[in-house]
Motif scaffolding. Structure first.
Motif, PDB file in Angstrom:
ATOM      1  N   ASP A 143      32.049 -14.476 -19.494  1.00 25.08           N
ATOM      2  CA  ASP A 143      30.918 -13.760 -18.883  1.00 25.08           C
ATOM      3  C   ASP A 143      30.804 -14.038 -17.388  1.00 25.08           C
ATOM      4  O   ASP A 143      30.496 -13.153 -16.604  1.00 25.08           O
ATOM      5  CB  ASP A 143      29.619 -14.164 -19.588  1.00 25.08           C
ATOM      6  CG  ASP A 143      29.635 -13.729 -21.040  1.00 25.08           C
ATOM      7  OD1 ASP A 143      29.686 -12.517 -21.288  1.00 25.08           O
ATOM      8  OD2 ASP A 143      29.657 -14.606 -21.921  1.00 25.08           O
ATOM      9  N   ILE A 144      31.017 -15.300 -17.023  1.00 23.52           N
ATOM     10  CA  ILE A 144      30.912 -15.673 -15.599  1.00 23.52           C
ATOM     11  C   ILE A 144      32.008 -16.707 -15.312  1.00 23.52           C
ATOM     12  O   ILE A 144      32.264 -17.599 -16.128  1.00 23.52           O
ATOM     13  CB  ILE A 144      29.541 -16.319 -15.251  1.00 23.52           C
ATOM     14  CG1 ILE A 144      28.374 -15.475 -15.784  1.00 23.52           C
ATOM     15  CG2 ILE A 144      29.399 -16.503 -13.732  1.00 23.52           C
ATOM     16  CD1 ILE A 144      27.004 -16.154 -15.636  1.00 23.52           C
ATOM     17  N   ILE A 154      25.360 -21.744  -9.958  1.00 26.56           N
ATOM     18  CA  ILE A 154      25.362 -20.660 -10.944  1.00 26.56           C
ATOM     19  C   ILE A 154      24.585 -21.083 -12.192  1.00 26.56           C
ATOM     20  O   ILE A 154      23.792 -20.305 -12.734  1.00 26.56           O
ATOM     21  CB  ILE A 154      26.818 -20.226 -11.238  1.00 26.56           C
ATOM     22  CG1 ILE A 154      27.354 -19.469 -10.009  1.00 26.56           C
ATOM     23  CG2 ILE A 154      26.905 -19.377 -12.515  1.00 26.56           C
ATOM     24  CD1 ILE A 154      28.775 -19.007 -10.073  1.00 26.56           C
ATOM     25  N   GLN A 157      20.919 -20.544 -12.255  1.00 21.69           N
ATOM     26  CA  GLN A 157      20.437 -19.162 -12.391  1.00 21.69           C
ATOM     27  C   GLN A 157      20.473 -18.669 -13.845  1.00 21.69           C
ATOM     28  O   GLN A 157      20.134 -17.533 -14.132  1.00 21.69           O
ATOM     29  CB  GLN A 157      21.285 -18.241 -11.508  1.00 21.69           C
ATOM     30  CG  GLN A 157      21.168 -18.579 -10.026  1.00 21.69           C
ATOM     31  CD  GLN A 157      22.237 -17.898  -9.188  1.00 21.69           C
ATOM     32  OE1 GLN A 157      22.289 -16.671  -9.127  1.00 21.69           O
ATOM     33  NE2 GLN A 157      23.092 -18.673  -8.554  1.00 21.69           N
ATOM     34  N   LYS A 321      35.051  -8.354 -13.680  1.00 24.52           N
ATOM     35  CA  LYS A 321      33.596  -8.431 -13.916  1.00 24.52           C
ATOM     36  C   LYS A 321      33.052  -9.857 -13.762  1.00 24.52           C
ATOM     37  O   LYS A 321      32.133 -10.086 -12.978  1.00 24.52           O
ATOM     38  CB  LYS A 321      33.288  -7.925 -15.330  1.00 24.52           C
ATOM     39  CG  LYS A 321      32.887  -6.479 -15.376  1.00 24.52           C
ATOM     40  CD  LYS A 321      32.144  -6.242 -16.691  1.00 24.52           C
ATOM     41  CE  LYS A 321      32.628  -4.953 -17.310  1.00 24.52           C
ATOM     42  NZ  LYS A 321      32.229  -4.816 -18.703  1.00 24.52           N
ATOM     43  N   PRO A 322      33.581 -10.845 -14.519  1.00 22.35           N
ATOM     44  CA  PRO A 322      33.031 -12.208 -14.377  1.00 22.35           C
ATOM     45  C   PRO A 322      33.331 -12.839 -13.020  1.00 22.35           C
ATOM     46  O   PRO A 322      32.576 -13.706 -12.572  1.00 22.35           O
ATOM     47  CB  PRO A 322      33.699 -12.987 -15.515  1.00 22.35           C
ATOM     48  CG  PRO A 322      34.925 -12.223 -15.846  1.00 22.35           C
ATOM     49  CD  PRO A 322      34.608 -10.784 -15.578  1.00 22.35           C
ATOM     50  N   GLU A 324      33.341 -11.092 -10.171  1.00 22.42           N
ATOM     51  CA  GLU A 324      32.339 -10.512  -9.259  1.00 22.42           C
ATOM     52  C   GLU A 324      30.989 -11.196  -9.451  1.00 22.42           C
ATOM     53  O   GLU A 324      30.249 -11.398  -8.487  1.00 22.42           O
ATOM     54  CB  GLU A 324      32.226  -8.995  -9.490  1.00 22.42           C
ATOM     55  CG  GLU A 324      33.388  -8.265  -8.851  1.00 22.42           C
ATOM     56  CD  GLU A 324      33.287  -6.743  -8.984  1.00 22.42           C
ATOM     57  OE1 GLU A 324      33.892  -6.063  -8.138  1.00 22.42           O
ATOM     58  OE2 GLU A 324      32.642  -6.251  -9.928  1.00 22.42           O
ATOM     59  N   LYS A 325      30.708 -11.555 -10.705  1.00 20.54           N
ATOM     60  CA  LYS A 325      29.444 -12.282 -10.937  1.00 20.54           C
ATOM     61  C   LYS A 325      29.487 -13.615 -10.189  1.00 20.54           C
ATOM     62  O   LYS A 325      28.510 -14.041  -9.591  1.00 20.54           O
ATOM     63  CB  LYS A 325      29.235 -12.528 -12.436  1.00 20.54           C
ATOM     64  CG  LYS A 325      28.640 -11.331 -13.118  1.00 20.54           C
ATOM     65  CD  LYS A 325      28.049 -11.730 -14.467  1.00 20.54           C
ATOM     66  CE  LYS A 325      27.779 -10.465 -15.280  1.00 20.54           C
ATOM     67  NZ  LYS A 325      28.142 -10.577 -16.671  1.00 20.54           N
ATOM     68  N   MET A 326      30.624 -14.294 -10.264  1.00 21.75           N
ATOM     69  CA  MET A 326      30.757 -15.575  -9.544  1.00 21.75           C
ATOM     70  C   MET A 326      30.494 -15.362  -8.044  1.00 21.75           C
ATOM     71  O   MET A 326      29.716 -16.119  -7.436  1.00 21.75           O
ATOM     72  CB  MET A 326      32.169 -16.158  -9.730  1.00 21.75           C
ATOM     73  CG  MET A 326      32.422 -17.375  -8.851  1.00 21.75           C
ATOM     74  SD  MET A 326      34.122 -17.951  -8.883  1.00 21.75           S
ATOM     75  CE  MET A 326      34.888 -16.870  -7.684  1.00 21.75           C
ATOM     76  N   ALA A 328      28.862 -13.018  -6.523  1.00 20.63           N
ATOM     77  CA  ALA A 328      27.461 -12.644  -6.250  1.00 20.63           C
ATOM     78  C   ALA A 328      26.535 -13.852  -6.451  1.00 20.63           C
ATOM     79  O   ALA A 328      25.655 -14.116  -5.624  1.00 20.63           O
ATOM     80  CB  ALA A 328      27.045 -11.496  -7.172  1.00 20.63           C
ATOM     81  N   MET A 329      26.744 -14.597  -7.523  1.00 22.52           N
ATOM     82  CA  MET A 329      25.818 -15.704  -7.832  1.00 22.52           C
ATOM     83  C   MET A 329      26.045 -16.930  -6.952  1.00 22.52           C
ATOM     84  O   MET A 329      25.197 -17.821  -6.889  1.00 22.52           O
ATOM     85  CB  MET A 329      25.947 -16.100  -9.318  1.00 22.52           C
ATOM     86  CG  MET A 329      25.471 -15.008 -10.256  1.00 22.52           C
ATOM     87  SD  MET A 329      25.817 -15.378 -11.992  1.00 22.52           S
ATOM     88  CE  MET A 329      24.378 -16.339 -12.457  1.00 22.52           C
ATOM     89  N   SER A 330      27.190 -16.988  -6.276  1.00 22.43           N
ATOM     90  CA  SER A 330      27.460 -18.161  -5.431  1.00 22.43           C
ATOM     91  C   SER A 330      27.193 -17.859  -3.961  1.00 22.43           C
ATOM     92  O   SER A 330      27.346 -18.718  -3.106  1.00 22.43           O
ATOM     93  CB  SER A 330      28.907 -18.623  -5.607  1.00 22.43           C
ATOM     94  OG  SER A 330      29.803 -17.615  -5.181  1.00 22.43           O
TER      95      SER A 330
END
Ligand code: 13P
Ligand code: SF4
Length: 331
Positions: A143-144, A154, A157, A321-322, A324-326, A328-330
């Motif tokens: 997922d991430i 991360i 959050q 996908k995961p 891009e989450k990294m 964005a969240m970092s």
């Protein structure tokens, strides 16, 4: 680990005829870089000469960001395969070259996709947070993605009551659990380098150099981390050394990092910690995968435009996908 040599990779077999190398390899690499509109990215565990010729050196997160941002046509990745794969996932239109395709990672090897898929299926209420040191297939099942420099940020959050699987590094996962009070379910993988540092040798070094400050990468097991004054990613360790007064440092990570430390803190003294002290594996503190890359292979891969990282678009999109989450969240 019962067999200390089991993760040692073999270098890619070279053709029977030895390639003719130019006398001035560095000049040729520079010429090719310009001709190909290439950027050379290197991790801190690479040989000194590779670090010196690179356009950018960084930890896994820095290198991912740089790979996503570059406007070069070709990324020559002097690191290990999962790092070059991340570059390809984030910059699909670019050619991504890795000097030796066998430059893997014991953490990646510890986590086969089918077993991980089953593990996830057995814990349907858990989300999967995966350390970037894994294959594109594992990323696609996660997922991430996190690196050691952004994992805590991360985790902050993610709601506290959300169950989490952390793969594949059990020592990093264990460290994060202790640091954040989480109870993540850990995959049983380890880094072949960091798990073998000898606490006995560490204590001997500290006894001989009582003023030395111990710094460590969180891939080390807890008994080693308990001795450390500062724990962090490779970039974080370098920042710690350069941001402090000249001192002595005992460095609990791959000794390739000391090259930049010496440049940034020339008045400090650095001690690397041996791997097992029983003679079974004298140089176990050196990453055998990172060290497969050499200046000669760097030159050859630029001449041949190979080995090149490729993957199916379906896999790339699933792994993106995961990642891009990294990012964005970092941020
Ligand atoms: P960093 O992200 O801290 O550079 O770690 C990468 C790695 O492989 C450490 O063994
Ligand atoms: Fe993988 Fe360990 Fe080498 Fe890092 S040092 S690339 S985690 S084997």
């Amino acid at each position: 680990m019962s067999n200390q040599t089991q993760h040692r990779p073999e270098a890619t077999q070279t053709a029977s005829k030895k390639p003719v190398l130019p006398r001035d390899l560095e000049d040729e690499i520079r010429r090719l870089r310009k001709e190909m509109n290439a950027v050379i990215l290197a991790h801190y565990y690479q040989d000194d000469d590779i670090q010196d010729i690179a356009d950018f050196i960084g930890d896994s997160l820095d290198l991912s960001r740089r790979a996503a941002e570059t406007d070069a046509d070709v990324i020559v990745f002097c690191g290990v395969k999962f790092m070059a794969e991340v570059a390809k996932i984030l910059s699909p239109q670019k050619t991504v070259l890795l000097p030796d395709m066998k430059a893997g990672c014991s953490l990646e090897d510890s986590c086969p996709p089918e077993a991980f898929r089953k593990f996830r299926a057995a814990h349907p209420d858990h989300i999967a947070l995966s350390y970037i040191n894994c294959s594109a297939e594992i990323k696609a099942l996660s997922d991430i993605i996190v690196t050691s420099s952004c994992a805590e940020k991360i985790l902050q959050q993610i709601p506290e009551d959300q169950p989490i699987i952390f793969a594949p590094d059990k020592y990093l996962g264990d460290y994060l659990n202790r640091k954040t009070g989480r109870d993540m379910l850990l995959w049983d993988g380890t880094c072949v380098v960091h798990e073998q540092f000898s606490e006995r040798e560490l204590v001997k070094l500290k006894t001989r150099h009582p003023e030395a400050r111990i710094i460590a990468h969180p891939e080390c097991p807890e008994p080693l981390l308990n001795h450390a004054e500062h724990i962090g990613s490779t970039s974080s360790l370098i920042r710690f050394v350069s941001g402090n007064n000249p001192s002595e440092f005992i460095v609990l990570t791959e000794p390739g990092i000391i090259h930049q430390m010496k440049k940034l803190a020339p008045e400090s003294v650095f001690y690397d910690v041996p791997g097992t002290s029983d003679g079974a594996c004298a140089s176990c503190n050196v990453c055998p995968y990172m060290k497969l890359n050499t200046m000669e292979k760097l030159y050859q891969c630029m001449v041949n435009r190979a080995p090149e990282i490729t993957m199916t678009e379906a896999l790339r999109l699933a792994a993106l996908k995961p990642l891009e989450k990294m990012l964005a969240m970092s941020a």
